[in-house]
Design a protein around this motif. Structure first.
Motif, PDB file in Angstrom:
ATOM      1  N   THR A  35       0.829  -1.208   0.000  1.00  0.00           N
ATOM      2  CA  THR A  35       0.000   0.000   0.000  1.00  0.00           C
ATOM      3  C   THR A  35       0.858   1.249   0.000  1.00  0.00           C
ATOM      4  N   GLY A  36       1.919   1.241   0.799  1.00  0.00           N
ATOM      5  CA  GLY A  36       2.808   2.397   0.858  1.00  0.00           C
ATOM      6  C   GLY A  36       3.486   2.667  -0.474  1.00  0.00           C
ATOM      7  N   ALA A  38       2.416   1.698  -3.444  1.00  0.00           N
ATOM      8  CA  ALA A  38       1.388   2.106  -4.403  1.00  0.00           C
ATOM      9  C   ALA A  38       1.006   3.566  -4.213  1.00  0.00           C
ATOM     10  N   GLN A  39       0.844   3.994  -2.967  1.00  0.00           N
ATOM     11  CA  GLN A  39       0.467   5.379  -2.707  1.00  0.00           C
ATOM     12  C   GLN A  39       1.600   6.344  -3.043  1.00  0.00           C
ATOM     13  N   ALA A  40       2.850   5.890  -2.838  1.00  0.00           N
ATOM     14  CA  ALA A  40       3.995   6.767  -3.082  1.00  0.00           C
ATOM     15  C   ALA A  40       4.267   6.948  -4.568  1.00  0.00           C
ATOM     16  N   GLY A  43      -0.155   6.667  -6.840  1.00  0.00           N
ATOM     17  CA  GLY A  43      -1.292   7.094  -6.024  1.00  0.00           C
ATOM     18  C   GLY A  43      -2.586   7.212  -6.793  1.00  0.00           C
ATOM     19  N   ASP A  44      -2.529   7.779  -8.001  1.00  0.00           N
ATOM     20  CA  ASP A  44      -3.750   7.958  -8.788  1.00  0.00           C
ATOM     21  C   ASP A  44      -4.378   6.618  -9.145  1.00  0.00           C
ATOM     22  N   LYS A  45      -3.555   5.689  -9.632  1.00  0.00           N
ATOM     23  CA  LYS A  45      -4.076   4.376 -10.019  1.00  0.00           C
ATOM     24  C   LYS A  45      -4.520   3.576  -8.803  1.00  0.00           C
ATOM     25  N   ALA A  46      -3.768   3.673  -7.698  1.00  0.00           N
ATOM     26  CA  ALA A  46      -4.124   2.921  -6.494  1.00  0.00           C
ATOM     27  C   ALA A  46      -5.455   3.377  -5.912  1.00  0.00           C
ATOM     28  N   ASN A  47      -5.825   4.611  -6.150  1.00  0.00           N
ATOM     29  CA  ASN A  47      -7.069   5.158  -5.602  1.00  0.00           C
ATOM     30  C   ASN A  47      -8.228   5.081  -6.579  1.00  0.00           C
ATOM     31  N   SER A  49      -8.070   5.650 -10.121  1.00  0.00           N
ATOM     32  CA  SER A  49      -7.978   6.493 -11.317  1.00  0.00           C
ATOM     33  C   SER A  49      -9.150   7.473 -11.376  1.00  0.00           C
TER      34      SER A  49
END
Length: 225
Positions: A35-36, A38-40, A43-47, A49
């Motif tokens: 998660t860290g 992905a967010q770093a 972030g856009d795709k992890a949330n 898009s």
């Protein structure tokens, strides 16, 4: 007996310790690490898009198509498309036999009908006639042969958020007339939101309908347009 109980207790203790360690590693540390990262970095795709408008309000996802309809006149009547906006491609079979007609995330898939299926042929013919009628304006006439395939057929998933530049440009005159905007301004919006082939050679050029409609709404709100 004592030896057997001791061995059993030792094995149970080792198993519980292994369970605890693996739970911490696989159930806590690994998900937090993924998660860290992905967010770093994504972030856009992890949330999801997400797409936001000029006010910062989330209006949808760039990965999932959606419809732009007028409110239904009655609960048992199908909603008519709101021709103020660019319209997406049909979502699977134009709505019969329980297929996805509303870009619902509960149902995804193709119609599974062959190209010579009489029902599918009728759907496509009706869709083409509707596209011609909806997009012909006082100054611009759409010919049946100008209607691209994605304007009358659904994607394999029924959730495609994109349309071809040809279908987007076919809608330019209608959108411009309905919104009181110059045709060249709307055409410029389409050009700005046309993405080319991936890496220059994979796939086809495409236009994300939600991103395009979001830009259109922002343009409508711009007092200096």
């Amino acid at each position: 007996m004592n030896t057997s109980l001791t061995n059993t207790a030792r094995l149970l203790g080792a198993g519980l310790r292994a369970l605890l360690v693996l739970t911490v590693i696989c159930g806590v540390l690994y998900p937090l690490a993924v998660t860290g990262v992905a967010q770093a970095f994504l972030g856009d795709k992890a949330n999801g898009s997400e797409i936001t408008d000029a006010s910062g309000r989330t209006v949808g996802s760039s990965l999932i198509g959606q419809r732009y309809d007028l409110p239904a006149k009655a609960a048992d009547e199908a909603a008519e498309p709101d021709l103020t906006w660019f319209q997406p491609r049909p979502s699977n079979g134009l709505g019969t036999n329980g297929v996805n007609t509303e870009y619902s995330l509960i149902l995804s898939g193709a119609t599974n009908r062959s190209a010579d299926n009489e029902e599918l042929v009728a759907w496509v013919a009706d869709a083409k006639a509707a596209v011609v009628a909806d997009n012909s304006t006082r100054s611009y006439t759409v010919r049946p042969e100008d209607v691209p395939a994605d304007a009358v057929t659904s994607s394999g998933s029924g959730l495609d958020p994109d349309i071809s530049p040809a279908y987007a440009n076919l809608q330019v005159h209608r959108v411009a007339e309905r919104n009181g905007i110059a045709v060249d301004q709307v055409a410029r919006l389409v050009a700005e939101h046309t993405d080319g082939r991936v890496l220059g050679f994979m796939g086809e050029p495409r236009v994300n309908v939600l991103e395009l409609n979001t830009a259109l709404r922002d343009l409508n709100r711009d007092p200096g347009r």
